[in-house]
Write an enzyme that holds these catalytic residues in place. Structure first.
Site, PDB file in Angstrom:
ATOM      1  N   HIS A  62       0.888  -1.165   0.000  1.00  0.00           N
ATOM      2  CA  HIS A  62       0.000   0.000   0.000  1.00  0.00           C
ATOM      3  C   HIS A  62       0.933   1.224   0.000  1.00  0.00           C
ATOM      4  O   HIS A  62       2.141   1.085  -0.225  1.00  0.00           O
ATOM      5  CB  HIS A  62      -0.918  -0.046   1.229  1.00  0.00           C
ATOM      6  CG  HIS A  62      -2.190   0.716   1.064  1.00  0.00           C
ATOM      7  ND1 HIS A  62      -2.226   2.073   0.842  1.00  0.00           N
ATOM      8  CD2 HIS A  62      -3.490   0.301   1.082  1.00  0.00           C
ATOM      9  CE1 HIS A  62      -3.481   2.476   0.731  1.00  0.00           C
ATOM     10  NE2 HIS A  62      -4.279   1.416   0.861  1.00  0.00           N
ATOM     11  N   TRP A  66       2.342   5.386   4.489  1.00  0.00           N
ATOM     12  CA  TRP A  66       1.485   4.886   5.571  1.00  0.00           C
ATOM     13  C   TRP A  66       1.925   3.513   6.076  1.00  0.00           C
ATOM     14  O   TRP A  66       1.808   3.223   7.257  1.00  0.00           O
ATOM     15  CB  TRP A  66       0.034   4.794   5.096  1.00  0.00           C
ATOM     16  CG  TRP A  66      -0.565   6.077   4.641  1.00  0.00           C
ATOM     17  CD1 TRP A  66      -0.587   7.264   5.332  1.00  0.00           C
ATOM     18  CD2 TRP A  66      -1.233   6.318   3.397  1.00  0.00           C
ATOM     19  NE1 TRP A  66      -1.233   8.225   4.587  1.00  0.00           N
ATOM     20  CE2 TRP A  66      -1.650   7.678   3.394  1.00  0.00           C
ATOM     21  CE3 TRP A  66      -1.539   5.527   2.292  1.00  0.00           C
ATOM     22  CZ2 TRP A  66      -2.336   8.256   2.333  1.00  0.00           C
ATOM     23  CZ3 TRP A  66      -2.222   6.089   1.227  1.00  0.00           C
ATOM     24  CH2 TRP A  66      -2.609   7.444   1.258  1.00  0.00           C
ATOM     25  N   HIS A 129       3.380   6.668  -8.131  1.00  0.00           N
ATOM     26  CA  HIS A 129       1.958   6.431  -7.904  1.00  0.00           C
ATOM     27  C   HIS A 129       1.114   7.694  -8.158  1.00  0.00           C
ATOM     28  O   HIS A 129       0.671   8.374  -7.226  1.00  0.00           O
ATOM     29  CB  HIS A 129       1.745   5.906  -6.488  1.00  0.00           C
ATOM     30  CG  HIS A 129       0.519   5.067  -6.322  1.00  0.00           C
ATOM     31  ND1 HIS A 129       0.465   3.735  -6.671  1.00  0.00           N
ATOM     32  CD2 HIS A 129      -0.709   5.368  -5.841  1.00  0.00           C
ATOM     33  CE1 HIS A 129      -0.736   3.247  -6.401  1.00  0.00           C
ATOM     34  NE2 HIS A 129      -1.473   4.222  -5.901  1.00  0.00           N
ATOM     35  N   GLU A 168      -2.230   5.586 -12.070  1.00  0.00           N
ATOM     36  CA  GLU A 168      -3.625   5.608 -12.521  1.00  0.00           C
ATOM     37  C   GLU A 168      -4.032   6.993 -13.015  1.00  0.00           C
ATOM     38  O   GLU A 168      -4.710   7.746 -12.292  1.00  0.00           O
ATOM     39  CB  GLU A 168      -4.570   5.151 -11.404  1.00  0.00           C
ATOM     40  CG  GLU A 168      -4.514   3.662 -11.144  1.00  0.00           C
ATOM     41  CD  GLU A 168      -5.547   3.186 -10.122  1.00  0.00           C
ATOM     42  OE1 GLU A 168      -5.755   1.968 -10.039  1.00  0.00           O
ATOM     43  OE2 GLU A 168      -6.131   4.049  -9.418  1.00  0.00           O
ATOM     44  N   TYR A 237     -10.805  -4.056 -10.056  1.00  0.00           N
ATOM     45  CA  TYR A 237     -11.263  -4.539  -8.756  1.00  0.00           C
ATOM     46  C   TYR A 237     -12.484  -5.412  -9.013  1.00  0.00           C
ATOM     47  O   TYR A 237     -13.450  -4.982  -9.647  1.00  0.00           O
ATOM     48  CB  TYR A 237     -11.535  -3.364  -7.805  1.00  0.00           C
ATOM     49  CG  TYR A 237     -10.230  -2.827  -7.268  1.00  0.00           C
ATOM     50  CD1 TYR A 237      -9.715  -3.283  -6.063  1.00  0.00           C
ATOM     51  CD2 TYR A 237      -9.455  -1.947  -8.031  1.00  0.00           C
ATOM     52  CE1 TYR A 237      -8.481  -2.850  -5.599  1.00  0.00           C
ATOM     53  CE2 TYR A 237      -8.214  -1.520  -7.583  1.00  0.00           C
ATOM     54  CZ  TYR A 237      -7.732  -1.972  -6.363  1.00  0.00           C
ATOM     55  OH  TYR A 237      -6.506  -1.564  -5.913  1.00  0.00           O
ATOM     56  N   GLU A 264      -2.060  -3.678 -10.862  1.00  0.00           N
ATOM     57  CA  GLU A 264      -2.819  -3.524  -9.615  1.00  0.00           C
ATOM     58  C   GLU A 264      -4.215  -4.099  -9.797  1.00  0.00           C
ATOM     59  O   GLU A 264      -4.907  -3.788 -10.756  1.00  0.00           O
ATOM     60  CB  GLU A 264      -2.923  -2.050  -9.212  1.00  0.00           C
ATOM     61  CG  GLU A 264      -3.681  -1.838  -7.904  1.00  0.00           C
ATOM     62  CD  GLU A 264      -3.767  -0.372  -7.514  1.00  0.00           C
ATOM     63  OE1 GLU A 264      -2.745   0.348  -7.665  1.00  0.00           O
ATOM     64  OE2 GLU A 264      -4.845   0.074  -7.065  1.00  0.00           O
ATOM     65  N   SER A 271     -13.339   0.690  -4.048  1.00  0.00           N
ATOM     66  CA  SER A 271     -13.148   1.419  -2.790  1.00  0.00           C
ATOM     67  C   SER A 271     -12.204   0.696  -1.843  1.00  0.00           C
ATOM     68  O   SER A 271     -11.732   1.279  -0.862  1.00  0.00           O
ATOM     69  CB  SER A 271     -14.498   1.597  -2.089  1.00  0.00           C
ATOM     70  OG  SER A 271     -15.026   0.322  -1.725  1.00  0.00           O
TER      71      SER A 271
END
Length: 344
Positions: A62, A66, A129, A168, A237, A264, A271
């Site tokens: 990720h 973070w 990113h 993206e 996703y 990815e 979400s």
């Protein structure tokens, strides 16, 4: 005679053992495998140095700002040995408190991640990113050229490294349209960076993002970048992109002569929540595996969301045994580990 027989047996044993070591080294080391894009049966695909198809399967971090704790040797060893992954992706956000705010810290984490990947026989995707805003030409991302120049100088033409130039691109904020003009904006951003890398002798595989959050490699196929070792990103996703449209975009790209890379994807909705959607995920993976398209799952995190492969209380360092137990994995994590290993 008896001593001679013992000597011969020992010699044969040593020879067989040495041969096994050589085979094992050749089958697991990325520098031995190599990466290039070639046309086979009318479609562009990744191949090794022998010209045989090769598929990468692995996991993405990720955001490193973070979840920097994932950058540790025990974790990378676990992905390589227990999960049987052959690639990791270092998601270096530029916005959201990432590189644009803390370039030195983010670069330090990426360099550490590259070194750990190399030490554990993993390919490593260096992911610039792009997310918000959605135009990679936006001033937020003005450090791209300098960053890729510095990394490629530190690791000149290193066979483990893959460069992902724009995660993206999208319409979000000051973004790009979901059409050929949007792709042209991504292309105009990417071409100077690619030229810099090639002019300085770096032949590494490059992945370029596509419009609409990297769901439009079909647009890239209309006007591809003039570079033989560039692939185009397809992201999905399973709970959101299950109506066939995004998969159709991937099929059109392949049919029109470009290589794609699923850099990815997740088992959840876009979400990061709801699901896991196992049936829809397997439909996607069956397609990618059939076409030998490489793929990277999102994400190696203990975030409270479905797409994370670890439970919230799981340490991102598995410890000296270099294995996360079944109890430490989320439902997605158990599923993803099995699919990376090819257990299905």
């Amino acid at each position: 005679m008896k001593n001679e027989k013992v000597y011969i047996i020992i010699l044969i044993t040593i020879t067989i053992f040495t041969s096994l070591i050589i085979v094992i080294t050749k089958s697991t080391s990325p520098p031995e495998a190599g990466l290039a894009i070639e046309e086979i049966d009318g479609k562009k695909t990744l191949v090794d140095t022998d010209g045989d198809k090769i598929q990468l399967r692995g996991i993405s971090t990720h955001g490193l700002q973070w979840y920097s704790a994932i950058v540790n040797n025990n974790a990378f060893a676990a992905f390589s040995n227990d999960w049987d992954a052959n690639v990791v992706r270092l998601a270096m956000y530029i916005g959201d408190g990432g590189y644009a705010k803390r370039p030195d810290k983010m670069k330090e984490l990426v360099i550490e991640g590259i070194n750990l990947a190399i030490a554990n026989d993993l390919y490593v995707i260096v992911d610039w990113h792009v997310l918000y805003p959605g135009d990679p030409n936006h001033e937020t991302y003005q450090g791209a050229m300098g960053f890729f120049e510095e990394i490629s100088t530190l690791y000149p033409n290193h066979p483990n490294i893959i460069y992902e130039l724009a995660n993206e691109p999208s319409e979000h904020g000051e973004g790009i349209p979901n059409d050929i003009s949007g792709w042209r904006q991504v292309k105009s951003y990417s071409e100077p960076i690619i030229k810099m890398l090639r002019d300085s002798g770096n032949e590494n595989l490059i992945i370029v993002g596509t419009p609409n959050w990297s769901q439009r490699p079909d647009l890239a196929a209309e006007e591809p970048i003039d570079d033989k070792n560039t692939a185009y990103a397809i992201h999905f996703y399973a709970g959101t992109h299950n109506d066939g449209q995004v998969m159709d975009n991937a099929k059109v790209a392949l049919e029109n002569g470009v290589a794609i890379f699923a850099s990815e994807w997740g088992t959840s909705e876009a979400s990061g929540h709801l699901g896991p959607f196992y049936e829809e995920t397997d439909e996607w993976l069956d397609f990618l595996n059939k076409e030998q398209v490489s793929w990277i799952n999102w994400s190696a995190a203990n975030k409270l969301e479905t797409s994370a492969v670890f439970n919230h209380d799981t340490s991102l360092d598995p410890g000296e045994d270099q294995v996360w137990s079944e109890e430490e994995l989320s439902e997605s994590g158990k599923f993803i580990r099995s699919r990376i290993r090819g257990d299905k």
